[in-house]
Every structure is written in C-alpha cells, then in structure tokens.
Design an enzyme around this catalytic site. Structure first.
Site, PDB file in Angstrom:
ATOM      1  N   ASP A  65      59.017  64.867 -48.700  1.00  0.00           N
ATOM      2  CA  ASP A  65      58.079  65.243 -47.644  1.00  0.00           C
ATOM      3  C   ASP A  65      57.496  66.618 -47.958  1.00  0.00           C
ATOM      4  OD1 ASP A  65      56.711  65.817 -45.308  1.00  0.00           O
ATOM      5  OD2 ASP A  65      58.519  66.110 -44.106  1.00  0.00           O
ATOM      6  N   HIS A 116      58.863  61.972 -44.454  1.00  0.00           N
ATOM      7  CA  HIS A 116      58.643  62.664 -43.190  1.00  0.00           C
ATOM      8  C   HIS A 116      59.380  61.972 -42.039  1.00  0.00           C
ATOM      9  CE1 HIS A 116      56.560  65.868 -41.201  1.00  0.00           C
ATOM     10  NE2 HIS A 116      55.860  65.077 -40.400  1.00  0.00           N
ATOM     11  N   SER A 144      58.662  66.478 -36.896  1.00  0.00           N
ATOM     12  CA  SER A 144      57.517  67.268 -37.313  1.00  0.00           C
ATOM     13  C   SER A 144      57.256  68.384 -36.293  1.00  0.00           C
ATOM     14  CB  SER A 144      56.302  66.364 -37.511  1.00  0.00           C
ATOM     15  OG  SER A 144      55.335  67.010 -38.270  1.00  0.00           O
TER      16      SER A 144
END
Length: 501
Positions: free
Chosen positions: A430, A455, A182
């Site tokens: 995601d 994710h 991320s």
C-alpha cells in the site's frame, strides 16, 4: 503544463488541472429510516439520523445551528445493555458511509463473536450528513460555509453521537472500540487519543498518521508503487517508466491526441497521463489477494495482471498496446467498455469535499518522484499546493496543524508515555504505508505489518481464498481486542466492588 496530483487517502485522485466548481443538487433533510439491501449481503444495517450541532468549539450564534448526521446501526448480534455488551463504531471517511460499511466486512464478521452492536458514523459534509439544511449548494459554496469541515469537528461529532446513543440505549457502561481504514483509520487513532473516556481502544488500518510534511519523505508514496510493479516484473516497470516521455512526445505531434484516442480507445481526444496515473496508483492501493469491487471491479492481484498484459509477447514493441492492456485491468475488467470517457468527472461516492481537507489540514506530500520512480521525476512543492488552494478555494493550507493537534513528531516517545490500546495495521504494498506506524510502540500499541498487504485489506469481508498471512493478521486483531474488552470488564467489576455496589 505540469499536472499536480493530490491523492485522496482512499480513492479520490484529484487532478489540479481538471478541477471543477462544485455544483451539487439540493436534497431535503432526511428523516425516515431505511433498510439497506445488497444482492449477496442483506439487512446489514438500519439507517438513522442524529441532530448534530454545527460548531462544537465556538459560541457564535451560527455555532448552535444543527444538521442531520447519518449513522448506520446493526444490533442483530448485540448482547444488550444489561450485559454491558460492547459497541463497535466505525469512524467514517471522506465519502458516503454506506460505501464504507459495505466494504468493512471484518466488523460484521466479528460482531457475533463479541456480541457487539455495530455503528457506522458518517463524516460531516459527506454522503447525506450535510450542514445548512442538507443543501450542498450552500454547504459547498465558499470558504465560510466550508470552514466547519475539519477532522476535529468530525471527531467531536462522533463523541457527541456515541455518548447520546449509549444514553438512549441505557448502555453507558458498554465498552466502545473504534475502527477505521485510511482517513477513517487516522480518525480512529486520533479519537482514542482525544476521547479516551469514550473509546477503550482503536483499530486503525492503513492510517498514514505520520504522512505529513517533515515526518515522511515526499518520495515514499511513489516509491512503494514503483516497488510494487518492479517487484512483479522488471520489464513491466521499464515499460511504464519509459512510456511517459513517449506519450508526451506523441501529444505534441500533429494528430498525436487522435493517435492516443485510437490506441487507448478513448471516447474523445484527451491527454492520457492522468488517466494512466490513476490506474497505476489505485491498482497498487487495492492489490488484494482476492477479487474485489471496491474502487473498480478488479481480479485478484491486479498488479500481477497488469504486468502480465504489459509483458504479453503478442504486443511486440507496441508500448501503447501494452499500456492499454494494463489500463484495461483497472478500467475494464469486465470487458464491456467500448471506449473510455476521460471527461467524466462524476463522483458516485461523494468524495469531492476531500479537496477542502487536503487544502486546509491534511497536507500529505505524495507527489515526489525520484529518478528511479515509475513516474516522471518531480519534487514535492508546498507552494504549488498553497497556490492552488488559495486560487480555487480561497483558503491557505496549515501544513503543521494536524501534527500539532494530534501529535506525529516523535510519536514513539510520545505515545509510549501517553497512549494505549491501539492497533495499527499496514500492508507494505500500500503506497500509504510509508506514513503508517510500522513498529509496535508499547505492549498495548501494536503494529501489525503485512509484507504482501494492500490498503486496509484486513477490514474487507473474508474470503475462502484469503492467504494465511491475512487470516493470521485478523486473528491477532481479534485477540488484542478481546484483551481490551476483558480488561475493561475486570476493571469495571473492581470499580463496582470498590464502590460497594
């Protein structure tokens, strides 16, 4: 009043309408080491601290102030400096580094294969890495003290710490590979570009480095969530999509909030849109193929379970009962909660300062919803973001700075000539994948795309129930990283021969 949602790269779904002032207690600058213990995974790392400079880019007197930056280290499988064994570094996200380390099992699992030293670096202003003497009240107090919180300062922290650590270990010739998921994945990719002399390669998982204004559609984020639910069940999609108007009408009725309190088993009478929105967004992000306990305890394929609750024929035409069943999957999978407290703004993982970054350099449009969206239709409006940031934090966003500093526009053409040794993993379930690199750019800048992935699922601890596509993705990542390291050793050997040593 319209609620504008500013979604953190990982977790913090921050509602502008419910913002609070930062009131955090003081804590002393930590010095002692500690060992982390977990019920199922013990002795994962040792905790250490590094004296870090406040400002890497200016020479004002305050720039030379220091703070204690926390990092976690695991040397159990390291082959040692004398063998130039590799060092794997996690570039920390917008929160407590222990939380990320505990959920990045991939690095622990591949360390024996590579005989690698593991290091997890904490991002400044998060966790226990707080400038100004570790005093959050001072560090978080205003735009002057918060001005030292940026991705560029954090990357410079990481470079400084890694170089010093290698020197202290007499491991200057050990190759470094950086990992991140991320926002941490964005930092890993950017670190490889900004500090190629420090890291030989980067695995950037679910890193929306293209998620900025002018590159990605502001509708992309919510479009992915819509497809996640619609692909599971057309009825599930319709119930959620049509519920927002019903909820709004109910709230406007006399006694409407009390009805919602009863229907959703809330601890107090509050609007529920943001609460439901959070559940759907985070469930889409963490729609993992095995049970998880990352954001909340969730079963495998939680979207499937949400839609199963919504499609349950025993609830008849009771929309609120259907939504309550779905929300229960995210908020109460254990079944132990007696009511839900919508006034609880606790921050157990220390994510609050992401708001500052999302108001300065991380301008990631996520609020757009078209007519087909599962959420009410709305347009992304930079002015709304800028107004909030100015009023709440006294700072004006710089929407183009991240792409100016790190590139983003025409990234294929740029990195094909400039970059190397990068892996971009993205799962198409995601919502952040819309801002990810989804096509390989060159032989050494490789995109791994998993149609059913969520994710940064590749960085999680493996499970015997992991599907084959996930196992294959991890095997490919290991193979690529091995090639980077082998090439480094080959080049290093040639350099020694050339220099006559």
């Amino acid at each position: 009043m319209k609620i504008f949602f500013l979604v953190s790269l990982l977790f913090l779904l921050f509602s502008f309408s419910s913002a609070k002032k930062f009131t955090h207690p003081k804590f002393p600058s930590p010095q002692a080491e500690s060992i982390f213990h977990q019920s199922t995974k013990t002795n994962l790392y040792v905790t250490k601290y590094f004296t870090q400079i406040l400002d890497h880019f200016n020479y004002h007197p305050q720039s030379y102030e220091t703070f204690q930056e926390r990092y976690l280290i695991n040397s159990k499988y390291w082959g040692g400096a004398e063998k130039n064994a590799p060092i794997f570094v996690y570039t920390g996200n917008e929160g407590d580094i222990e939380w990320f380390a505990q959920n990045t099992g991939f690095m622990f699992e591949i360390a024996p294969h590579f005989k690698a030293l593991l290091v997890f670096l904490e991002h400044r202003y998060f966790g226990k890495s707080i400038p100004f003497g570790g005093d959050k009240e001072i560090a978080y107090s205003n735009s002057t003290t918060l001005g030292y919180l940026s991705s560029t300062q954090a990357l410079a922290d990481y470079a400084t710490l890694i170089i010093d650590l290698k020197k202290n270990l007499t491991a200057q010739d050990s190759p470094v590979v950086v990992f991140g998921g991320s926002y941490g994945g964005m930092l890993a990719a950017w670190f490889r570009l900004k500090y190629p002399h420090v890291a030989i390669g980067a695995l950037a998982s679910s890193a929306p480095i293209l998620g900025f204004q002018g590159i990605v559609s502001p509708y992309s984020f919510n479009n992915v969530i819509t497809q996640d639910f619609k692909g599971m069940s057309e009825n599930c999609y319709k119930v959620i999509k049509e519920s927002w108007k019903l909820i709004e009408e109910t709230e406007q009725q006399h006694g409407g909030l009390d009805l919602l309190k009863k229907s959703f088993k809330l601890c107090d009478s509050k609007p529920v849109e943001g609460w439901l929105h959070t559940a759907f967004v985070y469930t889409a992000m963490t729609d993992y193929p095995t049970p998880s306990n990352f954001l909340n305890p969730l079963p495998a394929y939680p979207i499937r379970q949400m839609c199963k609750a919504i499609d349950d024929p025993t609830t008849g035409n009771d929309t609120f009962a259907k939504l309550y069943g779905a929300a229960n999957i995210y908020y109460n999978s254990s079944g132990t909660a007696t009511c839900f407290n919508l006034s609880d703004h606790s921050d157990p993982h220390g994510l609050s300062m992401w708001t500052w970054q999302a108001c300065t350099e991380m301008i990631l449009p996520t609020d757009g919803s078209d007519e087909k969206s599962i959420f009410p239709s709305s347009e992304w409006n930079f002015t709304d973001r800028a107004t909030f940031c100015k009023e709440y934090l006294g700072v004006e966003p710089r929407p183009n700075w991240a792409t100016t500093e790190f590139c983003g526009m025409d990234i294929t053409r740029v990195l094909k000539r400039f970059g190397s040794n990068m892996i971009f993993f993205n799962g198409l379930r995601d919502p952040w994948s819309g801002g990810g690199v989804l096509k390989s750019i060159s032989k050494s800048i490789v995109a791994i795309v998993a149609k059913q992935g969520a994710h940064h699922v590749d960085l999680r601890f493996s499970d015997k129930e992991d599907p084959k596509w996930l196992q294959d993705a991890r095997k490919k990542e290991i193979h690529i990283i091995r090639k980077w390291i082998d090439q480094y050793y080959h080049d290093f050997s040639e350099d020694l021969s050339y220099n006559g040593t």
